[in-house]
Every structure is written in structure tokens, then in C-alpha cells.
Design a protein around this motif. Structure first.
Motif, short mmCIF file in Angstrom:
data_model
loop_
_atom_site.label_atom_id
_atom_site.label_comp_id
_atom_site.label_asym_id
_atom_site.label_seq_id
_atom_site.Cartn_x
_atom_site.Cartn_y
_atom_site.Cartn_z
N ILE A 217 72.11 46.31 91.01
CA ILE A 217 73.12 45.27 91.26
C ILE A 217 72.49 44.09 91.98
O ILE A 217 72.75 42.93 91.64
CB ILE A 217 74.30 45.84 92.06
CG1 ILE A 217 75.03 46.90 91.23
CG2 ILE A 217 75.26 44.73 92.47
CD1 ILE A 217 76.01 47.74 92.03
N ASN A 218 71.65 44.37 92.97
CA ASN A 218 70.99 43.28 93.70
C ASN A 218 70.07 42.47 92.80
O ASN A 218 69.96 41.24 92.93
CB ASN A 218 70.21 43.83 94.90
CG ASN A 218 71.13 44.15 96.07
OD1 ASN A 218 72.19 43.52 96.24
ND2 ASN A 218 70.76 45.12 96.87
N LYS A 219 69.40 43.14 91.86
CA LYS A 219 68.56 42.41 90.90
C LYS A 219 69.42 41.49 90.04
O LYS A 219 69.02 40.36 89.72
CB LYS A 219 67.80 43.39 90.00
CG LYS A 219 66.60 44.05 90.68
CD LYS A 219 65.90 44.99 89.73
CE LYS A 219 64.71 45.68 90.40
NZ LYS A 219 64.06 46.65 89.50
N ALA A 220 70.59 41.98 89.67
CA ALA A 220 71.51 41.16 88.87
C ALA A 220 71.94 39.92 89.65
O ALA A 220 72.02 38.81 89.11
CB ALA A 220 72.72 41.97 88.46
N ILE A 221 72.21 40.11 90.93
CA ILE A 221 72.61 38.99 91.78
C ILE A 221 71.45 38.00 91.89
O ILE A 221 71.62 36.78 91.78
CB ILE A 221 73.03 39.48 93.17
CG1 ILE A 221 74.31 40.32 93.08
CG2 ILE A 221 73.23 38.30 94.13
CD1 ILE A 221 74.67 41.04 94.35
N ASP A 222 70.24 38.53 92.10
CA ASP A 222 69.07 37.68 92.22
C ASP A 222 68.83 36.86 90.96
O ASP A 222 68.39 35.70 91.02
CB ASP A 222 67.82 38.51 92.53
CG ASP A 222 67.86 39.11 93.93
OD1 ASP A 222 68.66 38.63 94.76
OD2 ASP A 222 67.12 40.08 94.18
N LYS A 223 69.12 37.47 89.81
CA LYS A 223 68.93 36.78 88.53
C LYS A 223 70.16 35.97 88.13
O LYS A 223 70.20 35.36 87.08
CB LYS A 223 68.61 37.80 87.43
CG LYS A 223 67.26 38.47 87.60
CD LYS A 223 67.03 39.49 86.50
CE LYS A 223 65.68 40.18 86.65
NZ LYS A 223 65.47 41.21 85.60
N LYS A 224 71.17 36.01 89.02
CA LYS A 224 72.41 35.26 88.80
C LYS A 224 73.11 35.67 87.51
O LYS A 224 73.68 34.83 86.81
CB LYS A 224 72.15 33.76 88.83
CG LYS A 224 71.62 33.26 90.17
CD LYS A 224 71.43 31.75 90.16
CE LYS A 224 70.90 31.27 91.51
NZ LYS A 224 70.68 29.82 91.54
#
Length: 235
Positions: A217-224
């Protein structure tokens, strides 16, 4: 193409080495061991065919069942069709991918997913959670029942460690999907995953790793990409 013609083509594409790999990943006999790229070659010839998809699925051959999902006309699928499919979905790739793809694209996805997650059969419960993952990935947030989805996250927090193996894996997948594709559930999904802690899943000696919901989920946030929806493309 007829079912007999397709089955002959599937057999010609079969590979013993691929079959050994798929067996380790929970695919059950009978099947030939056909690579997905070959299934997609046949899919391109057929495109979409509701009746043929039902015939292929009813062969109970895992390769044919996977292909059936690729050519299915999701909107034409009835509740009876979907119930029949989930009962026969004893292979992991069928219960966790094929049936959920089609159910999520049908008119009955949410209703049936809620029914299936209460099933005693591991493969049906897993299919239910995977269908919920597909729904949150595909549907706009304003078409989702956010409070109900939050309740499902709470249910996962309570039950995941005592759930059956593939059900546990699908629950983890739903946490990731909810946190990634539904902006209003990102914080709840992360909080749920942190509360649960490490998840143990038997991968039958394969190199598959249990994905960390928080990391994904955090990777998804980082990749917007959090909150962005997928197109309904079967893979």
C-alpha cells in the motif's frame, strides 16, 4: 471453434515441465500444463463467447477452465452459472483468479462475494475474498459501501490467523486491494495490517512470498496510484 477443437489445441500446447510447476502452485488434475500466453492466443481467436465459456468450464480441465474465464461474457453470467463455477474451482488459479475476475464483472459480484466468504470450503471462501478485491479495484469509490468494507477489514483482523491457508492469502490480498484502490480505506487497511502483524501462508515449497500489505500500500502511495482503478482486463 468447438469445445473439441479447443481441447485438442490445448493438448497440443501442453507441457510436462509447466504442469509440474502448476501442480506445485495448487492447480489440480486434469489439465495439460498450458502457458497463459498460449491460452491468450486462443482467446484472441474466440474473443468473447458466453455459451462456449460455459462448455469449456464444465470440462473440469483446469486449462480449459482458465480459458473459459478469459472468453466469458461477465454481464451474461447468472447466479446459477457463478455458483456452479465456484463449486468446481478447486484449483488455486481458478478459485483465486478466474472465478473472481468473472464474478467481479458480473451483476452479482458483491452479493455473491459476501455469501462465499462465509463458506466452509476453503476454495469458495478464498474466491469470495478475491472477488471483493476485484470489486474494489474496478468500481468507483462512490459505488462502494465503504462502511461495509471497513467492517470486512475488522473481520479480517479478527479471523485471519485462524482462517484456512488460501482463505488467509485472499484476505491479505483484499487488504492490499482495499488500501491501494479505495482512498477512503487506505488508513484503515494499513492499520488493520499493522494490527495483524506477520502472516504465515504455506506456499507448498514454491518461491512465492507472502506480500506485506503495509509495504504494498505504501508503494502505491509513493507511486501515486492509490485510489486509481484498473480497467477490467483479464490477465
Amino acid at each position: 471453434m468447438t469445445v473439441n477443437e479447443i481441447m485438442a489445441e490445448l493438448k497440443s500446447f501442453g507441457s510436462e515441465s509447466i504442469k509440474k510447476i502448476l501442480l506445485k502452485h495448487g492447480v489440480k488434475e486434469p489439465f495439460f500444463g498450458v502457458k497463459v500466453e498460449h491460452l491468450k492466443t486462443i482467446q484472441k481467436k474466440i474473443k468473447m463467447d458466453y455459451g462456449l465459456s460455459l462448455e469449456l468450464y464444465n470440462t473440469k480441465n483446469a486449462d480449459a477452465m482458465y480459458l473459459a474465464g478469459l472468453i466469458a461474457d461477465d454481464e451474461k453470467m447468472t447466479k446459477k452459472d457463478l455458483h456452479s463455477w465456484v463449486k468446481l474451482a478447486v484449483s488455486n488459479n481458478i478459485s483465486e483468479y478466474t472465478v473472481p475476475w468473472v464474478a467481479a464483472g458480473s451483476r452479482y459480484g458483491y452479493e455473491l462475494a459476501l455469501e462465499w466468504i462465509d463458506a466452509r470450503e476453503e476454495h469458495i471462501a478464498a474466491a469470495g475474498w478475491a472477488t471483493l478485491s476485484g470489486l474494489v479495484a474496478l468500481k468507483p469509490d462512490d459505488e462502494l459501501d465503504i462502511p461495509a468494507l471497513k467492517s470486512l477489514l475488522a473481520r479480517i483482523a479478527k479471523n485471519i490467523h485462524t482462517a484456512k491457508n488460501r482463505e488467509r492469502s485472499a484476505m491479505n490480498g483484499f487488504m492490499i486491494a482495499a488500501g491501494t484502490y479505495v482512498a477512503g480505506l487506505t488508513k484503515d487497511a494499513i492499520a488493520t495490517a499493522n494490527k495483524i502483524g506477520p502472516i504465515t501462508i504455506d506456499t507448498n515449497g514454491t518461491a512465492c512470498k507472502v506480500p506485506s500489505a503495509v509495504e504494498y500500500i505504501n508503494k502505491a502511495i509513493d507511486k501515486k496510484i492509490a485510489g486509481k482503478k484498473k480497467k477490467n482486463i483479464k490477465c
